[in-house]
Scaffold this motif. Structure first.
Motif, PDB file in Angstrom:
ATOM      1  N   ILE A  57      51.647  50.778  40.659  1.00  0.00           N
ATOM      2  CA  ILE A  57      50.413  50.351  41.330  1.00  0.00           C
ATOM      3  C   ILE A  57      49.353  49.974  40.297  1.00  0.00           C
ATOM      4  O   ILE A  57      48.656  48.965  40.436  1.00  0.00           O
ATOM      5  N   LEU A  58      49.249  50.761  39.250  1.00  0.00           N
ATOM      6  CA  LEU A  58      48.291  50.485  38.184  1.00  0.00           C
ATOM      7  C   LEU A  58      48.617  49.157  37.493  1.00  0.00           C
ATOM      8  O   LEU A  58      47.729  48.326  37.272  1.00  0.00           O
ATOM      9  N   ALA A  59      49.889  48.953  37.172  1.00  0.00           N
ATOM     10  CA  ALA A  59      50.304  47.714  36.517  1.00  0.00           C
ATOM     11  C   ALA A  59      50.094  46.509  37.435  1.00  0.00           C
ATOM     12  O   ALA A  59      49.634  45.451  36.986  1.00  0.00           O
ATOM     13  N   ALA A  60      50.416  46.651  38.715  1.00  0.00           N
ATOM     14  CA  ALA A  60      50.221  45.554  39.668  1.00  0.00           C
ATOM     15  C   ALA A  60      48.733  45.233  39.822  1.00  0.00           C
ATOM     16  O   ALA A  60      48.352  44.053  39.926  1.00  0.00           O
ATOM     17  N   THR A  61      47.902  46.253  39.815  1.00  0.00           N
ATOM     18  CA  THR A  61      46.451  46.034  39.898  1.00  0.00           C
ATOM     19  C   THR A  61      45.969  45.276  38.672  1.00  0.00           C
ATOM     20  O   THR A  61      45.192  44.322  38.781  1.00  0.00           O
ATOM     21  N   PHE A  62      46.455  45.686  37.504  1.00  0.00           N
ATOM     22  CA  PHE A  62      46.061  44.972  36.283  1.00  0.00           C
ATOM     23  C   PHE A  62      46.488  43.507  36.354  1.00  0.00           C
ATOM     24  O   PHE A  62      45.710  42.611  36.025  1.00  0.00           O
ATOM     25  N   GLU A  63      47.724  43.260  36.770  1.00  0.00           N
ATOM     26  CA  GLU A  63      48.210  41.878  36.847  1.00  0.00           C
ATOM     27  C   GLU A  63      47.384  41.054  37.836  1.00  0.00           C
ATOM     28  O   GLU A  63      47.138  39.870  37.603  1.00  0.00           O
ATOM     29  N   SER A  64      46.953  41.673  38.916  1.00  0.00           N
ATOM     30  CA  SER A  64      46.102  40.971  39.889  1.00  0.00           C
ATOM     31  C   SER A  64      44.754  40.623  39.273  1.00  0.00           C
ATOM     32  O   SER A  64      44.263  39.490  39.417  1.00  0.00           O
ATOM     33  N   VAL A  65      44.142  41.582  38.599  1.00  0.00           N
ATOM     34  CA  VAL A  65      42.858  41.348  37.924  1.00  0.00           C
ATOM     35  C   VAL A  65      43.016  40.264  36.865  1.00  0.00           C
ATOM     36  O   VAL A  65      42.202  39.344  36.754  1.00  0.00           O
ATOM     37  N   PHE A  66      44.081  40.357  36.085  1.00  0.00           N
ATOM     38  CA  PHE A  66      44.343  39.382  35.036  1.00  0.00           C
ATOM     39  C   PHE A  66      44.530  37.982  35.628  1.00  0.00           C
ATOM     40  O   PHE A  66      43.959  37.006  35.146  1.00  0.00           O
ATOM     41  N   GLY A  67      45.324  37.876  36.691  1.00  0.00           N
ATOM     42  CA  GLY A  67      45.546  36.587  37.333  1.00  0.00           C
ATOM     43  C   GLY A  67      44.266  35.970  37.871  1.00  0.00           C
ATOM     44  O   GLY A  67      44.026  34.772  37.710  1.00  0.00           O
ATOM     45  N   LEU A  68      43.441  36.792  38.499  1.00  0.00           N
ATOM     46  CA  LEU A  68      42.162  36.288  39.012  1.00  0.00           C
ATOM     47  C   LEU A  68      41.268  35.820  37.863  1.00  0.00           C
ATOM     48  O   LEU A  68      40.635  34.761  37.943  1.00  0.00           O
ATOM     49  N   HIS A  69      41.229  36.590  36.789  1.00  0.00           N
ATOM     50  CA  HIS A  69      40.388  36.226  35.638  1.00  0.00           C
ATOM     51  C   HIS A  69      40.858  34.916  35.004  1.00  0.00           C
ATOM     52  O   HIS A  69      40.054  34.025  34.728  1.00  0.00           O
TER      53      HIS A  69
END
Length: 177
Positions: A57-69
């Motif tokens: 969940i933590l890694a998926a959240t990071f990837e989502s934040v990264f993708g949006l950025h």
């Protein structure tokens, strides 16, 4: 700007605003979900590998934040090169440069994610794991930290790289006309 360019500019600026806001909400919601799963894992699961679910969940959240950025930055450079020929917002923002030391923020929440990954190892280590379990859990967590650091490094160079690429594309398109 032509009416079409003005409509495109407004739509893209709205997209930047919406994705920038979504990035923060995704981070907060993901951290809450991760925290809840970490507490549940620590309370209910005795296996050290049970920390992989909150880590996912933590890694998926990071990837989502990264993708949006990454998307917001790329749209910003497109707007700067193709729609702001008279020095609009994106030009001014880049001309200002980096903020004073200690006053900037990290749009990827890198330190927060790394701290969370480190905290995520605690339930596994408290479960009195076998040496092989410790090795596996720490290796997987380390891989997530490496991914976060590599993404952070890439994001630092993205703005200049995208700007250069869009300028090249614009020059190539102008030569074809």
């Amino acid at each position: 700007m032509t009416p079409r360019e003005l409509a495109e500019y407004r739509a893209l600026r709205d997209t930047i605003r919406q994705r920038g806001t979504a990035r923060i909400w995704v981070f907060l919601a993901g951290l809450v979900a991760w925290g809840a799963l970490t507490i549940a894992t620590a309370a209910l699961a005795a296996l050290p590998v049970a920390t992989f679910l909150p880590l996912l969940i933590l890694a998926a959240t990071f990837e989502s934040v990264f993708g949006l950025h990454v998307g917001v930055e790329r749209i910003g450079r497109y707007v700067q090169v193709f729609l702001e020929t008279d020095g609009g917002w994106e030009h001014v923002a880049m001309a200002v440069g980096r903020p004073l030391k200690g006053t900037g923020s990290d749009p990827l929440f890198t330190a927060h994610f790394i701290i969370a990954v480190l905290i995520n190892t605690v339930p596994a280590l408290l479960a009195q794991p076998l040496p092989i379990e410790v090795w596996v859990v720490l290796t997987v967590h380390a891989l997530v930290i490496v991914r976060i650091l590599l993404a952070h490094r890439a994001a630092k160079h993205q703005r200049a790289a995208d700007l250069s690429r869009f300028q090249d594309l614009k020059e190539t398109a102008a030569k074809k006309v």
